[in-house]
Design a protein around this motif. Sequence first.
Motif, PDB file in Angstrom:
ATOM      1  N   ASP A   5       0.828  -1.208   0.000  1.00 53.98           N
ATOM      2  CA  ASP A   5       0.000   0.000   0.000  1.00 53.98           C
ATOM      3  C   ASP A   5       0.861   1.256   0.000  1.00 53.98           C
ATOM      4  O   ASP A   5       0.527   2.248  -0.663  1.00 53.98           O
ATOM      5  CB  ASP A   5      -0.935   0.002   1.219  1.00 53.98           C
ATOM      6  CG  ASP A   5      -2.064  -1.014   1.094  1.00 53.98           C
ATOM      7  OD1 ASP A   5      -2.314  -1.480  -0.045  1.00 53.98           O
ATOM      8  OD2 ASP A   5      -2.677  -1.343   2.121  1.00 53.98           O
ATOM      9  N   ASP A   6       1.973   1.224   0.749  1.00 48.47           N
ATOM     10  CA  ASP A   6       2.863   2.391   0.785  1.00 48.47           C
ATOM     11  C   ASP A   6       3.489   2.636  -0.589  1.00 48.47           C
ATOM     12  O   ASP A   6       3.610   3.789  -1.032  1.00 48.47           O
ATOM     13  CB  ASP A   6       3.961   2.189   1.824  1.00 48.47           C
ATOM     14  CG  ASP A   6       3.436   2.250   3.254  1.00 48.47           C
ATOM     15  OD1 ASP A   6       2.348   2.823   3.451  1.00 48.47           O
ATOM     16  OD2 ASP A   6       4.105   1.709   4.162  1.00 48.47           O
TER      17      ASP A   6
ATOM     18  N   ALA B  19       1.040   4.224  -2.886  1.00 49.11           N
ATOM     19  CA  ALA B  19       0.850   5.639  -2.564  1.00 49.11           C
ATOM     20  C   ALA B  19       2.001   6.487  -3.114  1.00 49.11           C
ATOM     21  O   ALA B  19       1.778   7.573  -3.664  1.00 49.11           O
ATOM     22  CB  ALA B  19       0.731   5.827  -1.050  1.00 49.11           C
TER      23      ALA B  19
ATOM     24  N   ARG C  55       1.511   9.424  -5.793  1.00 49.75           N
ATOM     25  CA  ARG C  55       1.738  10.792  -5.325  1.00 49.75           C
ATOM     26  C   ARG C  55       2.992  11.414  -5.933  1.00 49.75           C
ATOM     27  O   ARG C  55       2.974  12.547  -6.418  1.00 49.75           O
ATOM     28  CB  ARG C  55       1.859  10.786  -3.798  1.00 49.75           C
ATOM     29  CG  ARG C  55       2.082  12.165  -3.178  1.00 49.75           C
ATOM     30  CD  ARG C  55       2.383  12.052  -1.687  1.00 49.75           C
ATOM     31  NE  ARG C  55       3.640  11.376  -1.424  1.00 49.75           N
ATOM     32  CZ  ARG C  55       3.740  10.232  -0.738  1.00 49.75           C
ATOM     33  NH1 ARG C  55       2.663   9.627  -0.271  1.00 49.75           N
ATOM     34  NH2 ARG C  55       4.929   9.680  -0.534  1.00 49.75           N
TER      35      ARG C  55
END
Length: 504
Positions: free
Chosen positions: A132-133, A136, A140
């Motif tokens: 998930d990191d 992201a 981003r």
Amino acid sequence: MKKILVHERFKEDWIRVLTHIANLFFEDSKLYEAIENPDLSIRFQYKKENNRYSAASELEADGKTCSSTYTKEYDTEGTEREQNIRMKRAMSHVLLDVLEQYTGIKQQWGILTGIRPTKLYHKLRKQGLSRDDIRAVLKRDFRVSDEKISLLESIVERQLATIPDLDEIGKEVSVYIGVPFCPTKCAYCTFPAYAIAPNRKTGRVDSFLDALKIEMREIGKWLKEHDVKVTSIYWGGGTPTSIEADEMDELYETMYESFPDPENIREITVEAGRPDTITPEKIAVLKKWGIDRISVNPQSYTDETLRAIGRHHTVQETIDKFWLARNLGMKNINMDLIIGLPNEGIEEFQHSLDETGKLMPESLTVHTLSFKRASEMTKNKEKYKVADRPTVAKMMEMAQNWTRENGYHPYYLYRQKNILGNLENVGYSKLGKESIYNIVIMEEVQTIIGIGCGAASKFVDPETGAISQYYNPKEPFQYITSFERAIGKKIEMLDELYGVQMKK
């Protein structure tokens, strides 16, 4: 060519990055600090305050104005090099944003313009970030779409299943062996490939093969002396099956005599990409030496396309040679298709997928046509009408759907400059049939020693990941006259990289 006025002089590496971003939208572009009648005018603002990087841009063209801002704060001061990268990344964000607004084109890969997006994923993974990191960060910091992130996740999962010791494999090496001959040269090709007939007449084929055997023996000797294992060997070119069966037999015998522990080499691949080079005798040689992974590359299943790109074989010959190899016991066959070949659209590509479905090779690599600078196709673009961006994107979607429906999984990916639609090349395979060599070379996780004509050696430090490269001569005569110097240089680089460590 799009002329883009940027109103100021940027550093050369900044210009290069910004030009790469602009070229995602336009076939060709050039940035100017001052020019009359530009196609686009873009003004930038940028600043660094402590660890906070900010950039803004405003685009004016055709009576339209587009603007963008971007800010990111980092936890550390960073080195001078890191600070430069951070600011270039901020500038890339705002340039990409205003160009997306202006053109209406959404870039699925965001600001990524490099060849190996999966390498970035692995870097983040090895830093300890969760799935998930990583997702992201890619969204981003790099503006990568959800679709492309999911593709990267699937590929990395398959790579780690195929090579569980991927993070430690830098202690071993792989070997690329380049045989530079083909029946003819394809219009899109920039590989070291030379028509074999004239080189046979001048004696260069025999001289090349003699030199190649010496190079294999010398590199193999170093590997044995330093107890360095070989992970995989890839015979490429050119088309290494362009030579005669007895010549292939001698080369493979030299390979087995030269390299350490040949029975435990995880994979040996031979490119048999041109179907017009495949014979029962050559298949027998491959079987004799236990080589089971080959490529038989149709590129297209339309005869008119094959003629247009300079492949002097028919679709039927591709099909016949595939079944010849299969019926003679070859159990791991790769095939290549190219999206966007001249005069091909949805109908032709669907036909290629339908024909592939009748053969069901163990792996299928789907390339998107790239206009490589030195290719005949690029030099004569007016002769080669290719599909537009929406059509190319649709064909890639067709390939993704077809492979999923037929039990293939993506396992490696790379991108190229000047690739149609800013897309990618993806290798798909049946489970357990992934190519180890394709994974290690794309992820740059270990040293690849290049042997033969035009072979590139990539020396990867197993501790730091730092990379240095060395290139063998591309032209057969140059290789024949200088291969001994190439051997010496590569052994010198191997000593520097591995020798001291191995002697401790």
